[in-house]
Structure formats: structure tokens, C-alpha cells
Design an enzyme around this catalytic site. Structure first.
Site, PDB file in Angstrom:
ATOM      1  N   THR A 121     -64.509  -7.447  43.145  1.00  0.00           N
ATOM      2  CA  THR A 121     -65.388  -6.985  41.768  1.00  0.00           C
ATOM      3  C   THR A 121     -65.858  -7.440  40.350  1.00  0.00           C
ATOM      4  O   THR A 121     -64.359  -8.318  40.199  1.00  0.00           O
ATOM      5  CB  THR A 121     -64.717  -4.907  41.599  1.00  0.00           C
ATOM      6  N   GLU A 151     -66.583  -4.458  48.373  1.00  0.00           N
ATOM      7  CA  GLU A 151     -65.684  -4.073  48.952  1.00  0.00           C
ATOM      8  C   GLU A 151     -65.414  -1.857  48.168  1.00  0.00           C
ATOM      9  O   GLU A 151     -64.669  -2.926  47.624  1.00  0.00           O
ATOM     10  CB  GLU A 151     -64.257  -4.058  49.011  1.00  0.00           C
ATOM     11  N   GLU A 155     -57.019   2.631  48.161  1.00  0.00           N
ATOM     12  CA  GLU A 155     -55.619   2.110  48.454  1.00  0.00           C
ATOM     13  C   GLU A 155     -55.322   3.490  48.895  1.00  0.00           C
ATOM     14  O   GLU A 155     -55.480   4.456  48.123  1.00  0.00           O
ATOM     15  CB  GLU A 155     -54.871   1.589  46.778  1.00  0.00           C
ATOM     16  N   CYS A 261     -58.851  -0.827  39.405  1.00  0.00           N
ATOM     17  CA  CYS A 261     -59.940  -0.871  39.506  1.00  0.00           C
ATOM     18  C   CYS A 261     -60.811  -0.177  39.027  1.00  0.00           C
ATOM     19  O   CYS A 261     -60.996  -0.564  37.643  1.00  0.00           O
ATOM     20  CB  CYS A 261     -60.425  -0.586  41.303  1.00  0.00           C
TER      21      CYS A 261
HETATM   22  C1  UDX Z   1     -61.012   2.780  43.248  1.00  0.00           C
HETATM   23  C2  UDX Z   1     -62.883   3.431  44.669  1.00  0.00           C
HETATM   24  O1  UDX Z   1     -62.627   4.413  44.666  1.00  0.00           O
HETATM   25  C3  UDX Z   1     -63.060   2.080  45.490  1.00  0.00           C
HETATM   26  O2  UDX Z   1     -64.193   2.623  46.044  1.00  0.00           O
HETATM   27  C4  UDX Z   1     -62.721   0.217  44.914  1.00  0.00           C
HETATM   28  O3  UDX Z   1     -63.052  -0.144  45.822  1.00  0.00           O
HETATM   29  C5  UDX Z   1     -61.284   0.619  44.119  1.00  0.00           C
HETATM   30  O4  UDX Z   1     -61.284   1.522  43.254  1.00  0.00           O
HETATM   31  P1  UDX Z   1     -58.412   3.605  43.693  1.00  0.00           P
HETATM   32  O5  UDX Z   1     -57.994   2.374  42.891  1.00  0.00           O
HETATM   33  O6  UDX Z   1     -57.762   2.923  45.142  1.00  0.00           O
HETATM   34  O7  UDX Z   1     -60.478   3.022  44.655  1.00  0.00           O
HETATM   35  O8  UDX Z   1     -58.287   4.828  43.907  1.00  0.00           O
HETATM   36  P2  UDX Z   1     -59.266   5.529  43.575  1.00  0.00           P
HETATM   37  O9  UDX Z   1     -58.555   6.958  45.247  1.00  0.00           O
HETATM   38  O10 UDX Z   1     -60.716   5.620  43.541  1.00  0.00           O
HETATM   39  O11 UDX Z   1     -58.546   7.052  42.882  1.00  0.00           O
HETATM   40  C6  UDX Z   1     -58.598   6.119  40.853  1.00  0.00           C
HETATM   41  C7  UDX Z   1     -57.537   6.727  40.248  1.00  0.00           C
HETATM   42  O12 UDX Z   1     -58.557   8.065  39.870  1.00  0.00           O
HETATM   43  C8  UDX Z   1     -56.686   7.596  40.648  1.00  0.00           C
HETATM   44  O13 UDX Z   1     -55.664   7.832  39.746  1.00  0.00           O
HETATM   45  C9  UDX Z   1     -56.939   8.702  40.947  1.00  0.00           C
HETATM   46  O14 UDX Z   1     -55.711   9.366  40.908  1.00  0.00           O
HETATM   47  C10 UDX Z   1     -57.150   9.512  40.407  1.00  0.00           C
HETATM   48  N1  UDX Z   1     -58.668  10.267  40.938  1.00  0.00           N
HETATM   49  C11 UDX Z   1     -59.062  10.530  41.963  1.00  0.00           C
HETATM   50  C12 UDX Z   1     -58.597  11.206  39.642  1.00  0.00           C
HETATM   51  O15 UDX Z   1     -58.005  11.313  39.013  1.00  0.00           O
HETATM   52  N2  UDX Z   1     -59.280  12.604  40.722  1.00  0.00           N
HETATM   53  C13 UDX Z   1     -60.138  12.631  41.671  1.00  0.00           C
HETATM   54  O16 UDX Z   1     -60.416  13.617  42.188  1.00  0.00           O
HETATM   55  C14 UDX Z   1     -59.975  11.129  42.091  1.00  0.00           C
END
Ligand code: UDX
Length: 447
Positions: A121, A151, A155, A261
Site C-alpha cells: 500500500t 492487495e 492477516e 496496515c
Molecule cells: C487490513 C485490511 O482489512 C486488508 O484489506 C488490508 O489488506 C490490510 O489491512 P488486517 O490488518 O490483516 O487487514 O486486519 P483486519 O482484519 O482488517 O483488522 C484490522 C483491525 O481492526 C484489527 O485490529 C481488528 O481487531 C480490528 N477490527 C476489525 C475491529 O476492531 N472490529 C471489526 O469489526 C473488525
């Protein structure tokens, strides 16, 4: 196709292994010789369900190899993916040093037409800088294009997300680049493919992450209000999520968004807006709301325990979310030192991420890394949940109550229903629902 991949972090490794699985020949390059050696032996460097199996199979099939030599990833490759890190700088902007270094390296090694594709990104218009860097160093005679193919993998479900994408975004400004990327993806995927300009593709990715962050901060503000009004945020979230205009995902209230991210990409987008004179206060507020979440939990812990000093606190969950060993941006990084400084004795457990926290906070007489959740809970005055691991949701509550000194749970992820924990004999504090306190007498938030 023959593909060169720069960077074997989360995005780079998953991209490399999955593209090899689709039948392409992949040479993945990393400057870290230790990582290259481990991956070459089939030892994955990150905790990601399904990745080790795919890596092993593709090493055996000879479709993937790892190297520290950039020229091996460039020579003979049709497409070169840039998957290096773009960490945040202290001023919030994305640090693009590694991207620039890859651009300079490629410029020195061009051996015929190359398509260079941004996967990391990056802020909108980064491709222009990559193009200028290569053009300045390589001279006008070399042919190349720079495209963007962001992408969206998460994770913990990265292999699944890569193999079953909702959409593929291809940002390319030349027909040749567009065709190459369409040839790469079209035979293997049935999802919509959005073909757009390079800058638009870069910006789609930044916007997607900013929207997800905003959605989480929105439900977290509502969650505070739910608590004040005595209603359950989970019921509210489920109900509004049934409206397709809102959507059910990313409405889990709790400790907010962490990871490598969302926080980084949000602050990079805010910087881009500020540089362009665009009023971005809305997203600054999203950031501010998010950074207050852990403090809210710490206040709950204090309210539950009254005096934290000399209390034994079990901490479940070190990673920033379940199914990963990544601790970047994890609530544990704030909660553990704060409780330790306040004089608590901590008993910590996480199914995958403990070694990473242990490297930062070695064990001492008030900091113990436990072997299981039950082990962490032994003799604890309170148990704090920081990560939404499935195994925490499935804890045997009767046993848990029997091993704890006092049955108090402070849940930053809302893994349980208050009524369920009340029936199991716990005091239960969560975010966005009524707390089950010694004096609540069944008087909690409605569902
Ligand atoms: C994110 C994006 O979803 C993904 O598309 C991008 O490519 C990379 O960044 P990721 O960092 O792996 O992915 O985690 P994600 O599942 O998005 O969760 C991010 C954070 O938000 C986590 O800390 C999670 O606990 C939090 N979260 C997620 C919440 O607090 N509430 C939710 O409903 C969803």
C-alpha cells in the site's frame, strides 16, 4: 509467467506462494539472508493458516525460490512485484525508502521490457515517482511500465483472501501493462476485475482501508453511547448490518483497529490530504477515537479492581487480532506495560504471538508467560481479554472460575454475552454493553 517479487513480509510471501500455486514461476527476493534461508527450507516466517503447506508444495514443485540477489528476481521476469515495507514515519507519512531502493535496483538491471507492479500500500502517485526514478537512472532506451495492483488480504486469512478475492484492481496506464496483468489473473479468478488508471488504483486501496477504519471507529463511538443508554452494541450492530447499504462486517466494537496496515494507511492518507489542502478532520477524528479505546479498557480494569497494585492479572491475547502472531499496533503493547507499571503481576498467554512480546518484555517476578489460558488464569484476581482468538471464546467457564482467585473478566473484544457470564458466576466488564458488577443484580444492558 515468470515473476520476480521484492519483499517477503506478509504481502510479499503470501503473494509469492499463492502466485506459484497458480502455476507461475516465482523468484522472491529479500535482503534478509536469514529469512531467505528459512523460507528456502520451507519454514514459514509468519503465522498464517495454510501458508506452510502451500510453500512446501511449491518448493517441491520447483515453482518458487528465494534469494538475496536482486538480479535473480529481475532477470527473465515478465512482471516484478514490489511488496516491500512502507512503514509509518514519525510525521505520519509513509516511509517509501524501500520502494525507492527497489526502483533504483531495477533501473540498474533492466534487461528488456519489464512491468513493475506496486503491491504494497503506497500513497497515491507513488508510481509516478517510481517511473521517474527508473527513467532517470536507466535512461530513455529501456522500456518498462509501472502499474498498481493493490492487495486486500487480511492477516490470519491471507491465503484464503488471495485465492478468493472479492475483486481484483488493476491500475495500468498502458495497454501492454493492462494486458499482462489481465493475462496473469483472468484465467485463475472469476471475481470482478476493475481496470483503472494507476493513481486511481493506488487511491482505491487507501480509501478502502480508511473506510474500514472509519467503520470501526463509528461503531466504537456508538458502543460508548450504548453503554450509557443500557443497550447492547452487538444487537445494534447486527441489526444495522442487515441493511446491505451498511453491511454486517467490521462492526465489532471493542479495542479498535490495530495491526500493520489500518493505522499506518490511515495516517498516510491524512498526510496526503493535508499536503493537498483537503479538510480531513473526519479521518483525524477516526484516529483519535481509535487511540482512546485502550484507555477506556484500562479505566474499566481499574474500576473492576479498584487498586491494581499487587493484583494478579491474567492477560489473554498478545497479537493485534486472532489467527496471527503479528503484534504490530496490538493493544497488548500498551496494556502490558501500563499494568506492569501500575504494580500488577501479569500472567500472559497467546496461542502464537508470545515470543514477540517476550522479546520486548522479558519475564520477571511480576511478568510470567503462561502455557495456556487456564494456566494464565490460575490464582488471578482478574482476567483481561485483548485478542479475539477463537480458543478464548471456547474456554470452559466453570473451570476458569474455579482456577481464578476472583472471577472477574474484563473483555476488550466482547467475546461473551453478559447474561452467559453472569449465569456462570462471573463479574463481567465489556465494551458497549452493561457490566455485570457485584451490585448489578441482573440489572444490565438489554439485548
Ligand atoms: C487490513 C485490511 O482489512 C486488508 O484489506 C488490508 O489488506 C490490510 O489491512 P488486517 O490488518 O490483516 O487487514 O486486519 P483486519 O482484519 O482488517 O483488522 C484490522 C483491525 O481492526 C484489527 O485490529 C481488528 O481487531 C480490528 N477490527 C476489525 C475491529 O476492531 N472490529 C471489526 O469489526 C473488525
Amino acid at each position: 509467467m515468470r515473476l520476480g517479487i521484492f519483499g517477503t513480509g506478509y504481502a510479499g510471501l503470501v503473494t509469492s506462494v499463492c502466485l506459484a500455486q497458480l502455476g507461475h514461476t516465482v523468484t522472491a527476493m529479500d535482503t534478509d539472508a536469514g529469512i531467505v534461508a528459512r523460507l528456502s527450507q520451507g519454514l514459514v516466517t509468519i503465522h498464517e493458516p495454510g501458508l506452510a503447506e502451500l510453500l512446501g508444495a511449491n518448493l517441491d514443485a520447483g515453482r518458487i525460490r528465494f534469494t538475496t540477489r536482486a538480479e535473480e528476481a529481475i532477470a527473465g521476469s515478465d512482471i516484478i512485484f514490489v511488496c516491500v515495507g512502507t512503514p509509518p514515519r514519525s510525521d505520519g507519512r509513509a516511509d517509501l525508502c524501500q520502494v525507492e531502493e527497489v526502483a533504483r535496483t531495477i533501473a540498474q538491471q533492466l534487461d528488456g521490457y519489464k512491468l513493475i507492479v506496486e503491491k504494497s500500500t503506497v500513497p497515491a502517485r507513488t508510481a509516478r515517482w517510481i517511473t521517474w526514478t527508473i527513467r532517470r537512472l536507466a535512461g530513455p532506451e529501456h522500456e518498462f511500465d509501472v502499474a498498481s495492483n493493490p492487495e486486500f488480504l487480511r492477516e490470519g486469512s491471507a491465503v484464503h483472501d488471495f485465492m478468493r478475492p472479492d475483486r481484483i484492481v488493476i491500475g495500468a496506464d498502458s495497454q501492454r501493462a493492462r494486458s499482462l496483468l489481465l493475462d496473469l489473473y483472468k484465467p485463475s479468478f472469476e471475481c470482478p476485475i476493475v481496470v483503472t488508471s494507476v493513481t486511481t488504483a493506488e487511491f482505491i486501496k487507501q480509501t478502502a482501508n480508511a473506510f474500514l477504519a472509519a467503520k470501526i471507529s463509528f461503531i466504537n463511538v456508538m458502543s460508548d453511547l450504548c453503554e450509557a443508554l443500557g443497550v447492547d452494541v452487538r444487537t445494534v450492530a447486527q441489526s444495522i448490518g442487515m441493511d446491505p447499504r451498511i453491511g454486517a462486517d467490521f462492526l465489532n466494537a471493542g479495542l479498535g483497529f490495530g495491526g500493520a496496515c489500518l493505522p499506518k494507511d490511515l495516517s498516510a492518507l491524512i498526510s496526503v490530504a493535508e499536503e493537498n489542502g483537503v479538510d480531513i478532520r473526519m479521518l483525524q477524528e477516526v484516529e483519535r477515537i481509535n487511540s482512546a479505546r485502550v484507555d477506556r479498557l484500562l479505566t474499566k480494569i481499574e474500576r473492576a479492581l479498584w487498586i491494581v497494585r499487587h493484583k494478579v492479572v491474567a492477560v489473554l491475547g498478545v497479537s493485534f487480532k486472532g489467527n496471527t502472531d503479528d503484534i504490530r499496533g496490538a493493544p497488548s503493547l500498551t496494556v502490558v506495560p501500563r499494568l506492569h507499571d501500575a504494580g500488577a503481576s501479569l500472567r500472559i498467554y497467546d496461542p502464537a504471538a508470545m515470543p514477540k512480546l517476550q522479546a520486548m518484555y522479558p519475564p520477571d517476578d511480576r511478568l510470567v508467560y503462561a502455557e495456556s489460558a487456564m494456566d494464565a488464569a490460575r490464582d488471578a484476581n482478574a482476567l483481561v481479554i485483548l485478542t479475539d482468538w477463537e480458543e478464548f471464546r471456547r474456554l470452559d467457564l466453570d473451570r476458569l472460575r474455579s482456577v481464578m482467585r476472583s472471577p472477574i473478566i474484563i473483555d476488550g473484544r466482547n467475546l461473551f454475552r453478559p447474561a452467559q457470564l453472569e449465569a456462570a458466576g462471573f463479574e463481567y466488564y465489556s465494551l458497549g454493553r452493561g457490566d455485570v458488577t457485584p451490585g448489578s443484580n441482573g440489572h444490565r444492558g438489554s439485548t
